[in-house]
Design an enzyme around this catalytic site. Structure first.
Site, short mmCIF file in Angstrom:
data_model
loop_
_atom_site.label_atom_id
_atom_site.label_comp_id
_atom_site.label_asym_id
_atom_site.label_seq_id
_atom_site.Cartn_x
_atom_site.Cartn_y
_atom_site.Cartn_z
N ARG A 1 76.90 -60.40 20.02
CA ARG A 1 76.17 -61.67 20.20
C ARG A 1 74.97 -61.66 19.25
O ARG A 1 73.92 -61.10 19.57
CB ARG A 1 75.68 -61.80 21.65
CG ARG A 1 76.81 -61.81 22.64
CD ARG A 1 76.35 -62.00 24.07
NE ARG A 1 77.42 -61.58 24.96
CZ ARG A 1 78.49 -62.31 25.27
NH1 ARG A 1 78.61 -63.52 24.77
NH2 ARG A 1 79.44 -61.83 26.06
N CYS B 1 80.48 -65.76 27.44
CA CYS B 1 80.47 -66.70 26.31
C CYS B 1 80.55 -68.15 26.82
O CYS B 1 79.91 -69.05 26.26
CB CYS B 1 81.64 -66.43 25.37
SG CYS B 1 81.64 -64.75 24.72
C1 BEZ Z 1 82.22 -62.32 28.03
O1 BEZ Z 1 82.30 -62.46 29.24
O2 BEZ Z 1 81.83 -63.22 27.29
C2 BEZ Z 1 82.58 -61.01 27.43
C3 BEZ Z 1 82.32 -59.86 28.15
C4 BEZ Z 1 82.67 -58.63 27.61
C5 BEZ Z 1 83.25 -58.56 26.35
C6 BEZ Z 1 83.48 -59.73 25.62
C7 BEZ Z 1 83.14 -60.94 26.16
#
Ligand code: BEZ
Length: 240
Positions: free
Chosen positions: A141, A58
């Site tokens: 997402r 993110c």
């Molecule tokens: C992230 O790195 O943004 C992420 C990865 C796995 C689950 C939720 C967020």
């Protein structure tokens, strides 16, 4: 129950689809309260969700969106982010990104677009961003492309593990704006300056007539005709 609603454990989640009016909402954000869609009439909006603040994928996505924000603004498109975290978490995360994170060629990235506090999941549920097979506690997402009349024109979903391609989000937006402005369709991997398709998808059978009427420059077969559309002409029509 509408057929685009999913009933799970007695709760109803809405799954808006392409062509639907985007659900309306008011929400607390890092830029104050927003009233959607009223406040955004006449603009394209990209409403996107991310699973959680203070996570690496993110963070890379937000930095990339900040880097491209001016490009989106130039084509009359505002960005709105959302996660099911609260306002103080959002503020702390965005401050950390600005003050501490240097990633690729990006540094000091300040998020100026609103990030919705959706602890109640009210907005996420209205947009079908909580997809229980992937996670019941965070949004997937999702990317919603909403046009100046408040209609959902495209939706992209990615799983938690996969960062989005922001060049593709921008490319798809410009392709939709070009289709609207010029009454054409755009072929695979189209970019401004490439040939466009006439007549637009959905009006099969008359393509070759266009050729005879000089509306097309090239026909590959009776159903597949293209014409030239210059990059300058596209930019003039879509850049405000
Ligand atoms: C992230 O790195 O943004 C992420 C990865 C796995 C689950 C939720 C967020």
């Amino acid at each position: 129950m509408e057929n685009n609603e999913i009933k799970k454990e007695e709760e109803t989640f809405s799954m808006p689809r392409i062509g639907d009016k985007a659900p309306s909402f008011t929400a607390k954000t890092t830029q104050g309260e927003i009233n959607f869609p009223e406040q955004y009439k006449g603009k394209w909006v990209i409403l996107f969700s991310h699973p959680a603040d203070f996570t690496p994928v993110c963070t890379s996505e937000f930095m990339t969106f900040v880097k491209m924000e001016d490009k989106f603004k130039e084509v009359n498109c505002d960005l709105i982010g959302l996660s099911v975290d609260g306002l103080y978490s959002h503020i702390a995360w965005l401050r950390t990104i600005k003050e501490k994170i240097e990633y690729k060629d990006m540094k000091g990235m300040e998020v100026k677009f609103p990030l919705i506090d959706d602890v109640s999941m009210k907005v996420a549920n209205k947009f079908g961003m909580i997809q229980p097979g992937e996670s019941t506690t965070s949004a997937v997402r999702a990317v919603f492309f909403i046009d100046p009349k408040g209609i959902i024109r495209a939706i992209i979903y990615y799983p938690l593990s996969t960062g989005r391609n922001f060049d593709e989000i921008y490319r798809a937006l410009v392709a939709m704006q070009t289709a609207d402005e010029f009454g054409v369709a755009t072929p695979a991997d189209w970019r401004p300056g490439d040939d466009v398709i006439v007549p637009p998808a959905g009006s099969c059978g008359v393509a070759k007539d266009r050729m005879d009427g000089k509306d097309a420059d090239k026909c590959y077969d009776w159903f597949f005709c293209t014409k030239k559309l210059g990059e300058d002409e596209v930019n003039k029509a879509i850049k405000k």
